[in-house]
Design a protein around this motif. Structure first.
Motif: not given
Length: 461
Positions: A205-227
């Motif tokens: 979980f720590t690794a996932v959250f770190y990668l999301v907020f330190a690296r992926f960032r806006e990619i989560v909203c622009m590409v990954i998030c289905p909403y």
């Protein structure tokens, strides 16, 4: 500056965080503190307090919320749910999907900008740490292009260390929602060798959250998030979104023959996904965070122009020039939303705190006592206590039936447990009419009762 030429449709063919050859373009959003940013900050503090505080709260010795998918244990606001409550869970999911759909039709991605954990963690925690250590967007670009020296290593090292610590805290919090505070305390106080699965889960979980907020960032909203993809289907010209008033703002530039937009690019500079809101509200990358509103309002005030060039409005409102107002459409959709929530709340309030299963023992027919001239059927009963406290039960059959238990009768059922029992239902032969159902009454401690009708078979007269 991470944006494409606004004078053509090139932005439609590329993500804002990519160059034309497909390479990642790192976004350094500028910091703007305006009216909406302050409101979002206060609101996020409330949500963060709830998020980090709720796992520590208990009700009658049990967590207030629990989402233990592996062991199928769920608690919502202190009310436990079991696999037998699947119909409520299914209806709740349907109600939630309808709520999200109708809410999106009305207000677009206001959830993304104001309440989504991704946005709150990124903008209100990780981004603020970044501003504190590395400075604003200009300072961050300068640091990124600088050679690796003591200053850069120090700043990057401190920043990522804090990112890891914060990710670790978030991971532990989410794990508490899954396994409960008691189990989490065992996990961190007892030997790691006794809780290897939990330890691995925390690290993952720590690794996932770190990668999301330190690296992926806006990619989560622009590409990954289905909403984000879903809103393209749900939005229409009446949906209330962050809108650029093109009628007032165009043509851009400075001068007497120009519109209100001075083409300063501040709205682009502060956007966490790097978009240009002036290209229209139909951009799926927009998360409705209101940063562009605050930035534009600040520029309008400096240039002595009315604020609201970028504002919350519908596309029809922008085109017609009418101010945002409460319409019949908003009232109808809001009423539907209220009815959905009220219906689900009613089902939860009227939900019984026990559930009974009664079956005539399969593979067995009636039993006849020739001496007493009685006929009996054997039944299996299961009672699930869905409350937080032990409950006593009384099982009754209507006269002239009598209940004869096989072994220990069901009297007390512990909290969250299921108790099984068997009994014979007896009656004089010929008294009960074939085909009629027998109502068995189950009454618990608080006098709540449930009546289950079951079949009874006997010899033909």
């Amino acid at each position: 500056m991470p944006h494409f030429n606004v004078d053509n449709d090139d932005y439609r063919n590329h993500l804002y965080n990519q160059t034309k050859d497909g390479k990642r373009l790192w976004i350094y959003p500028g910091r703007i503190i305006g009216q909406f940013y302050r409101l979002r900050t206060y609101f996020s503090y409330v949500l963060l307090t709830l998020l980090f505080g709720i796992p520590w709260l208990e009700y009658k010795g049990n967590p207030l919320f629990l989402f233990n998918v592996l062991e199928r244990k769920f608690i919502f606001w202190g009310v436990p749910f079991f696999p037998q409550d699947f119909h409520l869970v299914a209806l709740g999911l349907v109600a939630f999907l309808l709520f999200v759909s109708l809410f999106t039709v009305l207000f677009g991605r206001i959830w993304c900008g104001w309440a989504c954990p991704q946005t709150i963690f990124m903008e209100m925690l990780f981004r603020k740490i970044e501003y504190w250590i590395e400075g604003d967007d200009k300072a961050q670009r300068k640091l990124a292009s600088a050679p690796w020296n003591t200053k850069k290593i120090m700043k990057r090292g401190i920043k990522h260390s804090l990112f890891i610590i914060l990710s670790f805290a978030i991971a532990n919090t989410f794990l508490m929602y899954i396994i409960s505070k008691k189990e989490w305390l065992k996990l961190i106080t007892e030997s790691p060798y006794d809780h290897m699965v939990g330890l691995v889960a925390i690290l993952l979980f720590t690794a996932v959250f770190y990668l999301v907020f330190a690296r992926f960032r806006e990619i989560v909203c622009m590409v990954i998030c289905p909403y984000g993809r879903l809103q393209g289907v749900l939005l229409d010209n009446n949906s209330i979104l962050v809108q650029y008033d093109h009628k007032r703002g165009e043509p851009r530039g400075k001068g007497v023959d120009k519109g209100a937009c001075i083409d300063c690019h501040w709205c682009v500079r502060v956007c966490p996904t790097g978009i240009d809101i002036r290209n229209g509200s139909n951009q799926l990358e927009c998360i409705g965070c209101t940063s562009c509103i605050d930035a534009c309002d600040a520029v309008m005030e400096k240039t002595h122009q009315p604020t609201g060039l970028i504002r919350y409005d519908s596309l029809n409102g922008v085109n017609s020039g009418q101010k945002l107002k409460f319409t019949l459409r908003i009232g109808a959709y809001s009423t539907v939303l209220a009815l959905i929530v009220a219906g689900l709340a009613y089902m939860l309030v009227t939900r019984t705190n026990f559930e009974t299963t009664l079956l005539r023992t399969p593979g067995m027919i009636f039993q006849v006592d020739e001496k007493k001239h009685e006929v009996s059927n054997l039944y299996q009963m299961e009672i699930l206590n869905k409350s937080m406290e032990p409950q006593s039960f009384k099982i009754e059959a209507p006269e002239p039936f009598t209940i004869v238990w096989v072994g220990k009768p069901i009297n007390l059922v512990n909290a969250g447990k299921m108790t099984k029992g068997e009994f014979f239902l007896r009656i004089k032969m010929g008294v009960w009419k074939n085909g009629n159902k027998v109502p068995i009454r189950i009454t618990e401690t608080s006098a709540k009762e449930e009546i289950i009708k079951t079949s009874f078979i006997q010899p033909d007269e």
